[in-house]
Design a protein around this motif. Structure first.
Motif, PDB file in Angstrom:
ATOM      1  N   GLN A 128       0.840  -1.198   0.000  1.00 23.16           N
ATOM      2  CA  GLN A 128       0.000   0.000   0.000  1.00 23.16           C
ATOM      3  C   GLN A 128       0.881   1.257   0.000  1.00 23.16           C
ATOM      4  N   GLN A 129       0.434   2.296  -0.711  1.00 23.49           N
ATOM      5  CA  GLN A 129       1.193   3.554  -0.727  1.00 23.49           C
ATOM      6  C   GLN A 129       1.119   4.218   0.651  1.00 23.49           C
ATOM      7  N   VAL A 130       2.256   4.778   1.109  1.00 22.71           N
ATOM      8  CA  VAL A 130       2.259   5.478   2.399  1.00 22.71           C
ATOM      9  C   VAL A 130       1.536   6.813   2.214  1.00 22.71           C
ATOM     10  N   PRO A 131       0.502   7.094   3.015  1.00 26.75           N
ATOM     11  CA  PRO A 131      -0.287   8.312   2.762  1.00 26.75           C
ATOM     12  C   PRO A 131       0.421   9.616   3.112  1.00 26.75           C
ATOM     13  N   SER A 132       1.331   9.579   4.104  1.00 24.59           N
ATOM     14  CA  SER A 132       2.050  10.817   4.414  1.00 24.59           C
ATOM     15  C   SER A 132       3.320  10.471   5.186  1.00 24.59           C
ATOM     16  N   PHE A 133       4.285  11.402   5.208  1.00 23.74           N
ATOM     17  CA  PHE A 133       5.577  11.052   5.829  1.00 23.74           C
ATOM     18  C   PHE A 133       5.488  10.865   7.333  1.00 23.74           C
ATOM     19  N   GLY A 134       4.357  11.270   7.916  1.00 25.73           N
ATOM     20  CA  GLY A 134       4.156  11.002   9.332  1.00 25.73           C
ATOM     21  C   GLY A 134       4.128   9.509   9.634  1.00 25.73           C
ATOM     22  N   LEU A 135       3.899   8.701   8.605  1.00 26.67           N
ATOM     23  CA  LEU A 135       3.796   7.256   8.814  1.00 26.67           C
ATOM     24  C   LEU A 135       5.055   6.490   8.407  1.00 26.67           C
ATOM     25  N   CYS A 155       1.989  19.819  -3.580  1.00 24.22           N
ATOM     26  CA  CYS A 155       3.060  20.692  -3.137  1.00 24.22           C
ATOM     27  C   CYS A 155       3.721  20.072  -1.919  1.00 24.22           C
ATOM     28  N   TRP A 156       5.055  20.024  -1.907  1.00 26.31           N
ATOM     29  CA  TRP A 156       5.698  19.499  -0.699  1.00 26.31           C
ATOM     30  C   TRP A 156       5.889  20.637   0.293  1.00 26.31           C
ATOM     31  N   PRO A 157       5.873  20.399   1.569  1.00 21.96           N
ATOM     32  CA  PRO A 157       5.541  19.143   2.243  1.00 21.96           C
ATOM     33  C   PRO A 157       4.018  19.039   2.507  1.00 21.96           C
ATOM     34  N   LEU A 158       3.467  17.848   2.284  1.00 24.01           N
ATOM     35  CA  LEU A 158       2.067  17.532   2.618  1.00 24.01           C
ATOM     36  C   LEU A 158       1.051  18.483   1.994  1.00 24.01           C
ATOM     37  N   ASN A 159       1.389  19.008   0.809  1.00 24.47           N
ATOM     38  CA  ASN A 159       0.498  19.944   0.105  1.00 24.47           C
ATOM     39  C   ASN A 159       0.364  21.281   0.838  1.00 24.47           C
ATOM     40  N   ARG A 160       1.364  21.634   1.607  1.00 29.36           N
ATOM     41  CA  ARG A 160       1.386  22.905   2.343  1.00 29.36           C
ATOM     42  C   ARG A 160       1.872  23.993   1.391  1.00 29.36           C
ATOM     43  N   ARG A 161       1.050  25.006   1.147  1.00 25.55           N
ATOM     44  CA  ARG A 161       1.389  26.000   0.127  1.00 25.55           C
ATOM     45  C   ARG A 161       2.250  27.136   0.674  1.00 25.55           C
ATOM     46  N   GLY A 206      11.461   7.032  -1.506  1.00 23.68           N
ATOM     47  CA  GLY A 206      12.625   7.548  -2.224  1.00 23.68           C
ATOM     48  C   GLY A 206      12.937   8.994  -1.912  1.00 23.68           C
ATOM     49  N   ASN A 207      11.967   9.701  -1.328  1.00 21.51           N
ATOM     50  CA  ASN A 207      12.212  11.099  -0.971  1.00 21.51           C
ATOM     51  C   ASN A 207      11.108  11.511  -0.013  1.00 21.51           C
ATOM     52  N   TRP A 208      11.436  11.576   1.269  1.00 24.77           N
ATOM     53  CA  TRP A 208      10.381  11.745   2.271  1.00 24.77           C
ATOM     54  C   TRP A 208       9.533  12.978   2.065  1.00 24.77           C
ATOM     55  N   ILE A 209      10.136  14.083   1.540  1.00 24.31           N
ATOM     56  CA  ILE A 209       9.323  15.293   1.398  1.00 24.31           C
ATOM     57  C   ILE A 209       8.259  15.126   0.311  1.00 24.31           C
ATOM     58  N   TYR A 210       8.434  14.126  -0.550  1.00 19.96           N
ATOM     59  CA  TYR A 210       7.419  13.853  -1.577  1.00 19.96           C
ATOM     60  C   TYR A 210       6.435  12.770  -1.150  1.00 19.96           C
ATOM     61  N   CYS A 211       6.538  12.330   0.104  1.00 20.74           N
ATOM     62  CA  CYS A 211       5.606  11.323   0.582  1.00 20.74           C
ATOM     63  C   CYS A 211       4.231  11.996   0.724  1.00 20.74           C
ATOM     64  N   GLY A 212       3.263  11.471   0.010  1.00 17.13           N
ATOM     65  CA  GLY A 212       1.948  12.118  -0.089  1.00 17.13           C
ATOM     66  C   GLY A 212       1.642  12.535  -1.514  1.00 17.13           C
TER      67      GLY A 212
END
Lengths: 298, 796
Positions: B498-505, B550-556, B515-521
């Motif tokens: 399963q895809q990891v939904p966010s880097f918090g996990l 937008c990284w991180p977590l779609n935070r603009r 492969g790149n935690w800031i792109y997790c999500g």
């Protein structure tokens, strides 16, 4: 006739020179869409980074640069030169073979297949827009078509699409309204004038600027529609004009007869606004097939 | 960018310094003009009067390389006139922290300097701590050793008159800038800074950016709409390339690249993972072990196990600096057999480019992957050399352009946007992914037959399908990351694959790959978020949360928790980035910098989650050349440092060859024009662009031209200690001499796009520039050097 047009509904360019950054994306987009050859330039050919030196058969639009100092303040200003797409266009009225047409959409276009290269339009145009194909053995006249091939398909002209800041495109009456809105919203920013509203009887290219128009290199023009002048002049020499016109039309008819026959043979309708690259490749194909035939003969 | 492109329109004052957005970021200017239409002021600070300056309400000229003097003056002005955003400074910066008793600054040198190594021992730049190791603070800001007071003292000298004597700015222009920009210290005003290479390409480039950061923090402009510190990246995907570790000192996601003394995973993690120094600090980097292990799992898959430190031993460990200048020096020493140039043209773009040419002569082989034949790929037939003498074998790999392949690009605002292939690449051209994949497959085959340390290559997890080229969607899925086994986190079951939904996990036990935690999500079970094109704008601040990802977590807007007061109420109720909904007990608006309640609520957290102390740093021990910026002269300068005895950045070793101001009296600076692109391989080969700017030129003042008898369009020779070039003279009133240190100094400006190959040819400006770089980044000092100019071409 152009009088059937409701000019208010015509598509018009609102070019706000206070918003133009002189990036010249418009110049490149124009050449790309129209597949116009690059010109051989050297250094710069005017103030600032201006290039090419003038509008030509290869350059339908161009940013003129002003780069000077006044009262210790630098001025770096830009002005987009292009066909003004007049409501009552002088080029349309003088063309003896009716190659120029004011379209119901707004752009003033010309039929390359009809043009005989007489250059009356060049003399008549108060803005000096139509240019002669000096590079060709049988030169014709060329100019900005307001990207009619795009506009009639519901797209915006190439320069408008590319411009990030300065050009708005839409019905002429709305563009004039928008221009007037800006004048009243930002009175400090602009010269209080909507250029093109009345110039030459009204044009489909509307300008707003901060600097005096003559300082930007605009040519002084009358407020009256130009055809009224051309008609007055031509009225005095009707016989000659009609004679010349008729002769030129006849020459044109014969000059283009061969092409028409060729096109018909190829099962092609004469595509007035075919993409230039297609026209070119068509011409090349024709040339090649002719060459092949000749080869076979020899 | 802390903010994003659309956000510029919400600024009240825009300071374009070290950047020329109208010419080099033309699309961004749309947003600048939108702001101006709403009443904002644009300030253009530039040595030259540019196309940006022509649109600015205020233009202030400054001498190349004097940003810190300029900004130091603004910092001083804001502090002296009490224009700072006090609550913001007190709660969200380290202004109240007390600094170690041993910290000192004297005549341009900070405490701990070791002159023989051009470096600092940063021990004394620490906070003073209590017995528990917690920093001591003085919320009254009165303690003379607190950062607020130290900052005030540090910049007390930077008076408008002295600043202008150094920068050459007309004092009335400077005061207009100070008044306009410092007005944004008000809670309801936003000021943004747009900067680019004019800022960074100096021996103190990082400190230039620091000076912007300090001013923005004092004015409370970080985290808010229309504010921030916004780096205008030099091409559409530079942000992406740094996110994915194009630079030598980082791994993907800005994890530190291991050094030689990081002997195993535990040591590395201990060395790089910071400890929180405040109970309310989120200290996000404490998650480093999770991100690093997930990255190693992405690299080596099943071969990354707890037993082998997840493959940590496979990672190269660096023992020094592998940045551009160092690589080019090593090239010239004959230190390389071969070189790959993918979309890079060092013989035009590198400093002291004649030297780079001599270095290329020593290569056995060179690979150039590009759209066109670049100047670098034909270095063997450059002017002045005989191809017969050069033995390098050159391979040209035709590369696909950005519209001829699929994938993501990350723009300056950190928006990762998916692009589709528009047309097939012409001829034999292939995507970079294809080229890298082919290279890998061949290397793997060779290493499978043996070799020194083959494991890092043969054990790579390289599962991107069996197509003609790697399946980019699969790369994107792996970059986001997925679970390697069934795991239950917080009572929720996540299945293997399963895809990891966010880097918090993400986990540090090998149960996740990323492969790149800031792109997790960015690529979840819902699909490829970068492909989204939703145009909803719930905040009215054009953040478009459903457009791309937008990284991180779609935070603009980064640091958006600083846009609210400690109770969670927006500083500016008219432009609400986020707000705490008391009733619902949650944040509304943009994705907040962490879910915790506001600072004053139970469980609240400080807003700057990426620092160990939870607040932003007016004083930072992190840099190589000092905790505060201080004005130094460029390595080549026509004048003495008027602020202190130390002439140049003490943490930069001066190069062996410097231009003497007696022989080379003029300041040279390089720049880009709208019409050309970087080292020119892409644009100098396009006839339509070559038509616009066909020749190398040099901009100079009317006065200098008169003095030298030069007319507009004349051929001139510009020289420095490194070499001489020819160019056409563009004589313009837009270039003005600078009144500095009581005399007038002339400057000339040179575009750096030209080279000897291609359609539009010309000499390279970088023949003149010195191979000396920033103390922190080693980015070369392209923007300020000394030169001479004479009428006539080289042979004249």
């Amino acid at each position: 006739m152009s009088t059937v047009n409701d000019f208010g509904k015509n598509k018009a360019f609102l070019i706000d020179m206070t918003k133009c950054t002189g990036c010249r994306g418009c110049q490149v987009a124009c050449k790309q869409w129209n597949q116009l050859e690059a010109e051989n330039t050297e250094f710069f050919s005017g103030e600032g980074y201006e290039n090419p030196p003038a509008m030509s058969e290869f350059t339908f639009t161009r940013i003129k640069f002003r780069d000077y100092e006044r009262n210790g303040q630098s001025e770096f200003a830009f002005y987009k030169e292009m066909c003004m797409h007049c409501n009552d266009a002088a080029c349309v009225s003088v063309c003896p073979v009716a190659a120029f047409v004011k379209t119901p959409e707004g752009p003033v276009i010309y039929k390359t297949k009809t043009c005989i290269g007489c250059r009356f339009c060049m003399i008549a145009c108060p803005f000096g827009v139509p240019k002669y194909e000096w590079s060709k053995a049988f030169p014709l006249v060329r100019k900005c078509t307001g990207c009619y091939s795009r506009v009639k398909e519901g797209l915006k002209p190439a320069c408008v699409t590319t411009c990030p800041t300065a050009i708005t495109y839409g019905p002429r009456e709305e563009m004039i309204k928008e221009a007037e809105r800006r004048l009243s919203a930002y009175p400090d920013r602009y010269l209080p004038k909507v250029y093109g509203k009345d110039e030459a009887g009204g044009t489909c290219v509307i300008y707003l600027t901060a600097l005096p128009f003559d300082e930007l290199g605009f040519k002084p023009v009358t407020m009256r529609a130009l055809p009224s002048y051309t008609w007055q002049a031509l009225r005095l020499v009707p016989g000659i004009f009609i004679g010349v016109g008729a002769t030129l039309s006849a020459i044109s008819w014969f000059q283009h007869r061969k092409e028409r026959v060729q096109n018909e043979q190829a099962g092609m309708l004469s595509a007035m606004f075919q993409h230039p690259r297609e026209q070119e490749s068509q011409a090349q194909e024709d040339q090649t097939s002719q060459d092949v035939k000749e080869d076979q003969r020899s | 960018m802390t903010n994003h492109w659309n956000d510029i329109q919400f600024a009240d004052v825009i300071l374009a310094i070290g950047s020329n957005p109208a010419e080099n970021h033309p699309i961004s200017f749309k947003y600048v003009e939108m702001a101006i239409d709403k009443g904002a002021k644009l300030i253009s600070v530039d040595p030259r009067y540019t196309r940006t300056s022509s649109k600015a309400q205020i233009y202030a000229q400054l001498r190349p390389g004097t940003d810190i003097a300029f900004m130091g003056g603004l910092i001083n002005y804001a502090l002296e006139n009490d224009l700072i955003h006090k609550d913001y400074v007190l709660h969200y910066t380290n202004a109240s922290f007390i600094v170690d008793d041993d910290y000192d600054f004297d005549e341009g040198i900070f405490s701990g300097f070791a002159p023989e190594t051009y470096s600092y021992d940063k021990k004394s730049w620490r906070y003073k701590t209590d017995s528990n190791g917690q920093p001591l603070k003085d919320p009254s800001l009165q303690n003379p050793r607190c950062i607020y007071q130290l900052l005030k003292a540090h910049f007390a000298d930077y008076t408008p008159a002295k600043v202008c004597e150094v920068t050459g700015t007309a004092i009335q222009d400077y005061m207009a800038v100070a008044r306009s920009f410092c007005e944004t210290g008000r809670a309801d005003k936003a000021g943004t800074i747009m900067y680019a290479m004019g800022t960074t390409q100096h021996t103190y480039g990082t400190q230039n950016v620091r000076s912007y950061a300090i001013l923005q923090l004092l004015l409370g402009n970080v985290g808010i709409a229309g504010g921030g510190i916004n780096a205008l990246r030099g091409e559409c995907n530079v942000q992406g390339s740094t996110d994915y570790a194009l630079l030598f000192h980082i791994l993907p996601g800005y994890l530190k690249s291991p050094e030689y003394d990081d002997v195993n995973l535990a040591t590395y993690l201990k060395n790089v993972t910071p400890l929180a120094t405040d109970a309310q600090s989120a200290n996000w980097w404490s998650n480093t072990p999770k991100y690093l292990v997930s990255l190693l799992k992405a690299f080596w898959g099943e071969h990354a196990t707890a037993a082998n430190d997840y493959g940590f031993e496979y990672l190269p460990k660096r023992s020094g600096n592998y940045s551009y200048i160092m690589l080019m020096e090593r090239l010239q020493e004959g230190g390389f057999d071969g070189m790959f140039c993918m979309g890079t043209n060092p013989i035009v773009g590198g400093p002291d480019s004649l030297g780079i040419g001599r270095g290329l002569d020593k290569l056995k082989w060179l690979v150039s992957a590009d759209l066109w034949e670049t100047d670098t790929s034909v270095f063997w037939k450059r002017p002045g050399v005989n191809p017969r003498d050069i033995q390098t074998e050159v391979f040209n790999l035709p590369a696909a352009s950005s519209v001829e392949k699929q994938g993501s690009i990350s723009n300056s605002g950190r928006w990762a946007q998916w692009r589709y292939k528009a047309v097939e690449p012409p001829g034999q051209a292939e995507s970079d992914a294809f080229i890298i994949d082919q290279l890998y497959q061949r290397l793997k085959k060779l290493y499978s037959q043996g070799g020194v340390f083959p494991e890092p290559i043969v054990n790579l997890a390289w599962n991107y399908g069996t197509g003609h080229e790697p399946d980019i969607e699969m790369v994107a899925r792996e970059t986001n990351g997925f679970f390697t086994r069934d795991v239950t986190i917080g009572g929720k079951l996540y299945k293997k694959g399963q895809q990891v939904p966010s880097f918090g996990l993400l986990q540090d036990d090998g149960s996740t790959i990323s492969g790149n935690w800031i792109y997790c999500g960015s690529y979840t079970e819902e699909g490829n978020m970068m492909k989204r094109r939703g145009q909803e704008d719930p905040t009215g601040l054009e953040m478009y949360p459903n457009w791309s990802w937008c990284w991180p977590l779609n935070r603009r807007v980064l640091y958006n928790r600083a846009s609210v007061d400690p109770d969670g109420r927006p500083w500016n109720p008219k432009k609400v980035v986020i707000a705490w909904n008391e009733t619902a007990g949650r944040w509304e608006g943009d994705v907040p910098d962490g879910p915790w309640p506001p600072l004053n609520k139970p469980g609240g957290r400080l807003p700057f989650i990426m620092t160990a102390e939870g607040v932003s740093r007016l004083f930072s021990a992190g840099l190589a050349d000092g905790p505060f910026p201080t004005h130094y002269e460029p390595m080549e300068s026509p004048m003495a440092n008027l602020f202190c005895k130390q002439q140049t950045n003490p943490a930069v070793r001066p190069p062996a060859v410097l231009s003497d101001p007696e022989k080379f009296p003029y300041i040279g600076t390089s720049y880009r024009v709208s019409e050309h692109w970087q080292a020119g391989a892409m644009t100098r080969n396009l006839p339509w662009l070559a038509e616009l700017v066909p020749d190398m030129f040099v901009e100079m003042s009317e006065g200098l031209a008169r003095w030298k008898g030069i007319k507009n369009g004349d051929m001139v020779t510009i020289s420095s200690e490194r070499g001489a070039i020819e160019a056409r003279a563009l004589v313009t009133a837009r270039i003005k001499p600078l009144r500095v240190g009581g005399r007038m100094i002339e400057q000339v400006g040179l575009p750096w796009h030209f080279g000897f190959a291609g359609l539009a040819k010309g000499d390279s400006a970088n023949v003149l520039t010195a191979a000396v770089g920033c103390a922190n980044t080693t980015i070369p000092e392209y923007k300020a050097f000394l030169c001479n100019i004479e009428k006539g071409g080289k042979k004249a």
